[in-house]
Write a protein that holds these residues in place. Structure first.
Motif, PDB file in Angstrom:
ATOM      1  N   UNK A 208       0.831  -1.189   0.000  1.00  0.00           N
ATOM      2  CA  UNK A 208       0.000   0.000   0.000  1.00  0.00           C
ATOM      3  C   UNK A 208       0.877   1.255   0.000  1.00  0.00           C
ATOM      4  N   UNK A 209       1.878   1.257   0.869  1.00  0.00           N
ATOM      5  CA  UNK A 209       2.779   2.410   0.931  1.00  0.00           C
ATOM      6  C   UNK A 209       3.593   2.530  -0.359  1.00  0.00           C
ATOM      7  N   UNK A 210       3.974   1.395  -0.920  1.00  0.00           N
ATOM      8  CA  UNK A 210       4.750   1.428  -2.158  1.00  0.00           C
ATOM      9  C   UNK A 210       3.918   2.008  -3.296  1.00  0.00           C
ATOM     10  N   UNK A 211       2.638   1.637  -3.341  1.00  0.00           N
ATOM     11  CA  UNK A 211       1.762   2.179  -4.376  1.00  0.00           C
ATOM     12  C   UNK A 211       1.615   3.687  -4.214  1.00  0.00           C
ATOM     13  N   UNK A 212       1.447   4.137  -2.982  1.00  0.00           N
ATOM     14  CA  UNK A 212       1.327   5.564  -2.722  1.00  0.00           C
ATOM     15  C   UNK A 212       2.621   6.300  -3.091  1.00  0.00           C
ATOM     16  N   UNK A 213       3.747   5.634  -2.887  1.00  0.00           N
ATOM     17  CA  UNK A 213       5.024   6.283  -3.190  1.00  0.00           C
ATOM     18  C   UNK A 213       5.187   6.547  -4.683  1.00  0.00           C
ATOM     19  N   UNK A 214       4.503   5.744  -5.522  1.00  0.00           N
ATOM     20  CA  UNK A 214       4.569   5.969  -6.963  1.00  0.00           C
ATOM     21  C   UNK A 214       3.967   7.332  -7.316  1.00  0.00           C
ATOM     22  N   UNK A 215       2.833   7.641  -6.677  1.00  0.00           N
ATOM     23  CA  UNK A 215       2.205   8.949  -6.880  1.00  0.00           C
ATOM     24  C   UNK A 215       3.123  10.066  -6.385  1.00  0.00           C
TER      25      UNK A 215
END
Length: 226
Positions: free
Chosen positions: A166-173
């Motif tokens: 979840x955090x990794x996905x947010x880090x893409x943004x």
């Protein structure tokens, strides 16, 4: 005092968890194709999986670019895909999470997976999801986009509940926003955003690459720590 120290430590850790780190390195943790030691140009694509403009680009001009510079024998391009899940596309975050699972566990089919996703993107437009719960939306995403590639459903469900992913996905943004990206699709060459590049034909790409001198390319690539 011990109890206060424990409470304070938990508050700090809880606060830090709200700020996913930027991906490591100047090129982030995007999907990478090519040999950075041989390439003259770093071409980055910032895209949103829920964006219809990106889908139109991916299904047309990008296919020509992919054939010439990614799937072909031409090694002058090191290609990087960055996900930029825009918040006004309801499915974008979960689509990005699914794409990252494919990237990490089935990287050999990643581009084929994106071909399939953009060809079927209209099935998860906002209007198709208005009456769906979050659970139902995720079930749709799995059935439409992941099941055809035999992505393990148990892993998909597990990763949905993973704080790490979840955090990794947010880090893409956050990484794309850090690079100054505000919409998609957008391309950058050797670290410099080119707002016109997504409209280029192959002839225009060749002319664009030819405009760089060897010395300019070398200097820029050194700055990017390729």
């Amino acid at each position: 005092l011990l109890i206060l120290s424990i409470i304070f430590s938990m508050m700090i850790l809880g606060t830090l968890a709200q700020y996913p780190p930027y991906p490591k390195g100047k090129l982030g943790d995007g999907f990478k194709v090519g040999d950075p030691n041989k390439a003259q140009f770093v071409v980055e694509l910032f895209m949103d999986l829920g964006c219809s403009d990106t889908a139109e680009f991916w299904g047309s001009r990008f296919q020509d670019f992919k054939k010439q510079y990614i799937n072909g024998t031409d090694s002058e391009v090191f290609f990087v895909i960055h996900q930029f899940p825009l918040p006004y596309h309801d499915a974008s975050f979960d689509l990005t999470l699914g794409a990252l699972i494919v990237q990490h566990h089935h990287s050999s089919i990643y581009l084929e997976f994106l071909d399939h996703l953009y060809a079927n993107q209209e099935k998860v437009y906002n209007q198709q999801l208005n009456d769906k719960t979050r659970v139902q939306r995720r079930e749709m995403i799995y059935n439409i986009f992941l099941a055809p590639f035999n992505v393990d459903k148990a892993m998909w469900v597990r990763e949905l509940d993973s704080i790490k992913h979840n955090l990794y996905t947010r880090s893409q943004f956050k990484y794309s926003a850090y690079r100054g990206i505000t919409g998609t699709p957008v391309m950058a060459v050797n670290g410099i955003v080119n707002e016109e590049a997504t409209g280029y034909s192959i002839a225009q790409w060749k002319n664009f690459f030819a405009s760089f001198s060897a010395e300019q390319t070398l200097q820029i690539n050194r700055k990017m720590n390729m």
